[in-house]
Every structure is written in structure tokens, then in C-alpha cells.
Design an enzyme around this catalytic site. Structure first.
Site, short mmCIF file in Angstrom:
data_model
loop_
_atom_site.label_atom_id
_atom_site.label_comp_id
_atom_site.label_asym_id
_atom_site.label_seq_id
_atom_site.Cartn_x
_atom_site.Cartn_y
_atom_site.Cartn_z
N LYS A 284 -78.60 10.36 82.39
CA LYS A 284 -78.05 10.63 83.71
C LYS A 284 -77.15 9.48 84.14
O LYS A 284 -77.51 8.31 83.99
CB LYS A 284 -79.18 10.83 84.73
CG LYS A 284 -78.70 11.28 86.10
CD LYS A 284 -79.88 11.64 86.99
CE LYS A 284 -79.41 12.21 88.31
NZ LYS A 284 -80.54 12.62 89.18
N GLU A 370 -93.05 21.94 95.46
CA GLU A 370 -93.44 21.92 96.87
C GLU A 370 -94.72 22.72 97.13
O GLU A 370 -95.54 22.33 97.97
CB GLU A 370 -92.31 22.46 97.74
CG GLU A 370 -91.08 21.55 97.80
CD GLU A 370 -90.13 21.74 96.65
OE1 GLU A 370 -89.11 21.01 96.59
OE2 GLU A 370 -90.38 22.62 95.79
N ARG A 398 -90.03 26.62 100.54
CA ARG A 398 -90.49 27.08 99.23
C ARG A 398 -92.01 27.12 99.15
O ARG A 398 -92.57 27.68 98.21
CB ARG A 398 -89.94 26.16 98.14
CG ARG A 398 -88.45 25.90 98.26
CD ARG A 398 -87.89 25.20 97.05
NE ARG A 398 -87.57 26.17 96.02
CZ ARG A 398 -87.14 25.85 94.80
NH1 ARG A 398 -87.02 24.58 94.47
NH2 ARG A 398 -86.87 26.78 93.92
#
Length: 640
Positions: A284, A370, A398
Site C-alpha cells: 500500500k 461493525e 451496517r
């Protein structure tokens, strides 16, 4: 200094890319990375994820016939290089601005974006839907879903893979394993992915993958060689993905185009094979220009100088709401060892990273999960702890079933710290905190607060610490506070009681949440017009301060409720109370001001609130209309 991109300049769409020779792709990738960095210097935005998939983006568009072949980017933080290659390069420097490109993929923006995304872990489900639809239509196109290892920590990804494997649907899932999502990857799964390697033949594709893996850089090859024992505990020695019905290929160096392209070409041609998972390992932020190597920091950046790479920072004398929450929770945790902080892969965004510096054993980052975060917090609450689940408003959506059944129904004292309440600027509609008051205040046993300023947030943290009668939530906006005087410590509030900020006798503005400063500004404007205005801050959406509401209605000609939330929220509860108690007959005119019944596009926050008609000028107009001063409205409009 302008960057030189002679080969990229010849590419307007992927069809142009596919005319090039294999050996040209490395230069394309180099120029694409340079273009992404230069664009980010002018626009800011999600930066690290895109740099990590430059070669993968080039390879996918080179091998597959997009847009006929569907390419879906999970979350789509990483889609900036994709946008550059798909006809949007001329607008990439206006990304996330009100008149520019959206920061994520968007169907209405391009035919190369087959699915809109911004929340994680949806790509495999959407891809499977497209693959099944293709089969029903008798078509022959390919479907590719690119998902990060962080997104793979969410259960939805496995629900989709289980379904895809059972159907034996032809599709490709590319697992982009960069060892981290937004924050360093957590949990057994991410550790598993970091050393997962194939040990069984995968037809010709698996053989190719094993041979090409020998070309990995030494660090990747060494990591792969350490995994001979990965199958311990796994059924029949197969990988997790194989048990779900996928053919596993990899790991593959995601920056080696000589590796990626032939493997993708072979997967493309193996049409007799069902679902395939290609595991690519990437870095990344690869090639980022900053001296600081903190990968999480470069997930998203502000504008920066393309020569010195100094990030441009705004100036503010007020602390951010997020930092106020973190400092306040840390202060309470020093005296109360039952306080726990929980986040779902957003430690820095929620301030939980600061809490972790002081209390690492009481900090839990559960990954992009979540639903699990909420029920995990509920479990801790049953054992007498005080869990603070710090989750953005948009992400808490969510876990709604868990909030209802696992928390509210059982009346468990989970504390929800809801960051990013209201409109959030450049991240747009997908990240706006528009609905939490509406979806929380309707729940039995739930107490809901909204901070009008940063000092009030401190008081609400203190209130939540002391509140054990059931679940509670306190919401606060993104960005800096109002610059009010800050107390040394917060003081618990009286439950269900608001406050009067300014006394008047003609008009009352009843605020909930982050528009308090806007209400005060509007009241000052109205004062200059000779209209005496009360500004009240409700503080609580539930329970309501019914005494305050009744007093405002009885003593003013006009009462306007103001909130940075959707229809069905605070104003609905106020109007329901007034109607049920006969307080709408013969008293004040009551008018609500909420976010409109529409999704507000991306742009600067002040632009968004102008679109939502929730700025001070909009409040003034609503007051003038409510008082039937229509000629004053026309005068005001002419001057502004």
C-alpha cells in the site's frame, strides 16, 4: 515541474492500453503512478490504496475487455488509477470537489464503473449477481471483483463466497493483500492471508502460479516458504478459499507485471473453471513521495507540494471533535478501569488510536466488522464493563440489527460514540451521517445525545460514562469545533434536559447537534432585523426535554427545529410530542428544518450545507416566511 508521461498520453481508454505490447506496460505503470501522485498533490484524497494497485490496474484493463467485462473495486479507495485509464484523466485533479469526480466508483459517472461503492466488502456479492445475470442472459463476459484483505474481515464477503462456490459460478475474485486495510490488519484471518500459499495443483493455472512464485522478491519468497504448516487445523489440508468452493491461485507479486499478465490471461481462458481467487501481494502506498513511512497516514492525504512534498495544512484554533472525544475518554479511563474502547478498523479516524497509546489492553480494533463490533461490545457490557463503540454514523448503519437485538432489546449499557454526524464533505453521500438519529431514537431503551459544541461533547462523554440504565449514543460532527471555552473535565448532564443559549420572545430556534453555531449566527442576523430570537440547544433527541419544548411553543410565535439529520429524526419526535399533547392548536407555528429527502453530493462541507439549505441565511429565510414577512424574504434574496 510538469511530469513526463509520453506513453500514458496515448491512452484515453483501456482499448488504447490493449494495443500496446507487453513490454510497454511497465512504463505505463510508472507513468500512471507519477500521474496519480501529481494529481493527489493538487486534490488530496485517498492516495495509498491507489498507489498500491497501479500494476494490478494496468494488468486487469490490459487482459480483460472492460467495460464489457465487469471490473468491480471493493470500497474503491484504490480506484484513482482506474479512473485515469478510463477516460477521466482530464478531471482527476478535481476529484472529490463539488463539480469534479466522485472519490469512489459511481455508476452514473462512467460505464467502466459497473457498481457504486464506498463501504467495504460488497464487491463479491455484486460480482456474483452480475455473473448469475450474465448466465441467465446467455452472455459470455467476465466478472472480476477486487477486494482487499481488510475488507475480507467482514462477514458479507464470506456469505458471497459461500454462495458463489455453491453455485460454481464463473467469476474471478482478486484478493489484494497489502497486509493492512486502513489501519494495520488485525485478527487471525489477516495473519493467515499474510502467509497463505498453495500446495495443491490447480490445473495449468496452479502450476503457472507455482512456477512464477519463484520469481518473487526474496522477502515474499521467504514468507511463502514459511507456510508449509498452514494446513494445520484445516479440513483435508485445503485452504479456506478452496473449502468455500474457489480455486486458489497465488500468492503472486502484485507489482510484477510479468507475473500478473500471463496468470490473468490463463485465468481468463480457463472458462471451464468455476470461481477463482487470485491472491496478489502488494505494498500500500508504493512509490509515495513522503519521507514518513507510516502507511496508515498515507491512506488519505491533503493537498501537498509536488516538489517538497510538504502537506498543506489549514489553520484552526479549535480542537477537532474527534480529538476532544479521545482526550475526554482517556481522562475518564484513568480513573475507571472498566472503560473499554472498540473500533471497527478506524482507530485514527475515531481517536481510538490515542486511547490505545494509554490503554493498549483496553483497546480493541476488530477489523472491518461493525456487526461483530456491536455484539462484542454487548458481550463485554454483560460482564460489567463500559464499552465505548466508536463508529462513524455511516458505518454504524451496517450493524443495525445488532444494535436493535443484541443491545437495545437486552438493555445493555453499550456506549455508541458516533463520529462524522451530518454531512462530511468530499466523501459525499456514501459517508454522510444523515440517518443515525432517525434509526436510533426510534428504539426502546436507547438514549440519544448530540453535541452542539466541543465542550458539550466532553459533558456527553462524562454522561455516557455514568449512564448504566441502558444503551446510549452521542453524535458529533467531523472537523473542528466552534472554539468555545473548554472545561477542565466534563460534567454529567441531566438526562433529557436541554439548554437556552440566547433568550428572545418572538422566534425560537431549537437546535440538535452541530448546527448550533449556525443558529447563533442566524439569531444575530434576526436581531439586527428587530426580530427577538431564542436559541435553544436540545442536547437530547431521546428522551426529549418536553418542558423546554412546551415552553418554547407557548412563549413564541414561531418555533423552528434545526438538525443535521434526515426526515424522521429529532423534528419528528418533537412534532409527535406536540401533536399528542394538543400543543399544536392555537400556539406557535412549528416548522422543521432537516436534511432534504435526497442524497447530497460530494464537495466542501459549507457547499453541502448550502445545498441542504441549512446555513444561517436559510434559517433567516425560513423565519421570515414563517412570520409571513414575504416582502422581507424578497429583500433578503435581492441583497444576497
Amino acid at each position: 515541474m510538469p511530469i513526463s508521461t509520453p506513453l500514458l498520453d496515448t491512452i484515453s481508454y483501456p482499448a488504447d492500453l490493449r494495443r500496446l505490447k507487453h513490454e510497454d506496460l511497465l512504463q505505463v505503470a510508472s507513468e500512471l503512478r507519477a500521474e496519480t501522485i501529481d494529481a493527489a498533490s493538487q486534490s488530496g484524497g485517498h492516495f495509498g490504496a491507489g498507489l498500491g494497485v497501479v500494476e494490478l490496474t494496468v494488468a486487469l484493463h490490459y487482459v480483460y475487455n472492460t467495460p464489457a467485462d465487469r471490473l468491480i473495486w471493493d470500497v474503491s479507495h484504490q480506484a484513482y488509477p482506474h479512473k485515469i485509464l478510463t477516460g477521466r484523466r482530464d478531471r482527476i485533479r478535481q476529484i472529490r470537489q463539488s463539480d469534479g469526480l466522485y472519490g469512489f466508483t459511481k455508476r452514473a459517472e462512467s460505464e467502466y464503473d459497473p457498481f457504486g461503492a464506498a463501504h467495504s466488502s460488497t464487491s463479491i456479492s455484486a460480482g456474483l449477481g452480475m455473473a448469475v445475470a450474465r448466465d441467465l442472459k446467455g452472455a459470455d463476459n467476465h466478472v472480476i471483483s477486487v477486494i482487499g484483505d481488510g475488507s475480507m474481515s467482514a462477514g458479507m464477503a464470506y456469505e458471497a463466497m459461500n454462495n458463489a462456490g455453491a453455485r460454481d459460478s464463473r467469476m474471478l475474485v482478486v484478493l489484494n493483500d497489502n497486509g493492512m486495510s486502513i489501519a494495520p490488519g488485525v485478527g487471525a484471518l489477516t495473519n493467515y492471508l499474510s502467509w497463505l500459499v498453495s500446495t495443491h495443483p490447480f490445473l495449468s493455472l496452479r502450476d503457472i502460479a507455482l512456477q512464477l512464485s519463484k520469481k518473487f522478491p526474496k522477502t515474499l519468497r521467504t514468507a511463502a516458504e514459511r507456510v508449509d504448516e498452514y494446513a494445520r487445523g484445516m479440513v483435508m489440508g485445503g485452504t479456506l478459499f478452496e473449502e468455500l468452493g474457489f480455486y486458489y491461485v497465488g500468492p503472486v507479486d502484485g507489482h510484477d507485471l510479468e507475473t500478473l499478465v500471463p496468470i490473468l490471461e490463463n485465468i481468463r481462458e480457463a472458462k471451464e473453471v468455476g470461481p477463482v481467487l487470485l491472491h496478489v501481494v502488494t505494498e500500500k502506498g508504493k512509490g509515495h513521495p513522503f519521507s514518513d513511512t507510516n502507511k496508515e497516514k498515507h491512506h488519505a492525504v491533503g493537498k501537498f507540494d509536488p516538489v517538497t512534498f510538504d502537506v498543506k495544512k489549514g489553520t484552526s484554533n479549535a480542537p477537532s471533535y474527534t480529538s476532544v472525544f479521545a482526550r475526554s475518554l482517556i481522562s475518564h479511563a484513568e480513573a475507571d478501569d472498566k472503560i473499554i474502547a472498540i473500533t471497527a478498523a478506524m482507530p485514527s479516524g475515531t481517536g481510538v488510536d490515542k486511547f490505545e497509546e494509554h490503554f493498549p489492553d483496553r483497546t480493541f480494533d476488530v477489523g472491518i466488522a461493525e456487526q461483530h463490533a456491536v455484539t462484542f461490545a454487548a458481550g463485554m457490557a454483560t460482564e460489567g464493563f463500559k464499552p465505548f463503540a466508536a463508529i462513524y454514523s455511516t458505518f454504524l448503519q451496517r450493524a443495525y440489527d445488532q444494535v436493535v437485538h443484541d443491545v437495545a432489546l437486552q438493555k445493555l449499557p453499550v456506549r455508541f460514540a458516533i463520529d462524522r454526524a451530518g454531512l462530511v464533505g468530499q466523501d459525499g453521500a456514501t459517508h454522510a451521517g444523515s440517518f443515525d438519529v432517525a434509526y436510533l431514537a426510534c428504539l426502546p431503551n436507547m438514549m440519544v445525545m448530540a453535541a452542539g459544541d466541543e465542550a458539550d461533547l466532553m459533558h456527553m462523554v462524562s454522561t455516557a460514562v455514568e449512564y448504566d440504565d441502558g444503551p446510549c449514543a452521542f453524535r458529533y460532527p467531523r472537523g473542528e469545533g466552534m472554539g468555545v471555552e473548554m472545561p477542565e473535565t466534563g460534567t454529567p448532564l441531566e438526562i433529557g434536559k436541554g439548554r437556552i443559549m440566547v433568550e428572545g420572545n418572538k422566534v425560537a430556534l431549537l437546535n440538535l447537534g452541530g448546527r448550533l453555531g449556525t443558529c447563533l449566527k442566524a439569531a444575530e442576523d434576526l436581531k439586527q432585523r428587530g426580530i427577538s430570537t431564542t436559541v435553544a440547544d436540545a442536547r437530547f433527541a431521546k428522551p426529549l426535554d418536553t418542558d423546554l419544548i412546551a415552553t418554547l411553543v407557548k412563549n413564541h410565535e414561531l418555533v423552528i427545529t434545526i438538525e443535521e439529520g434526515s426526515i424522521g429524526g429529532f423534528s419528528s419526535h418533537v412534532l409527535h410530542y406536540l401533536a399528542a399533547n394538543g400543543l399544536l392548536q392555537g400556539g406557535a407555528v412549528v416548522k422543521p428544518m432537516t436534511l432534504p429527502d435526497a442524497f447530497i453530493g460530494h464537495g466542501a462541507p459549507d457547499w453541502q450545507y448550502r445545498q441542504a439549505r441549512l446555513e444561517a441565511d436559510d434559517i433567516v429565510v425560513e423565519v421570515l416566511r414563517g412570520l409571513k414577512l414575504d416582502e422581507k424574504v424578497l429583500e433578503f434574496a435581492a441583497r444576497n
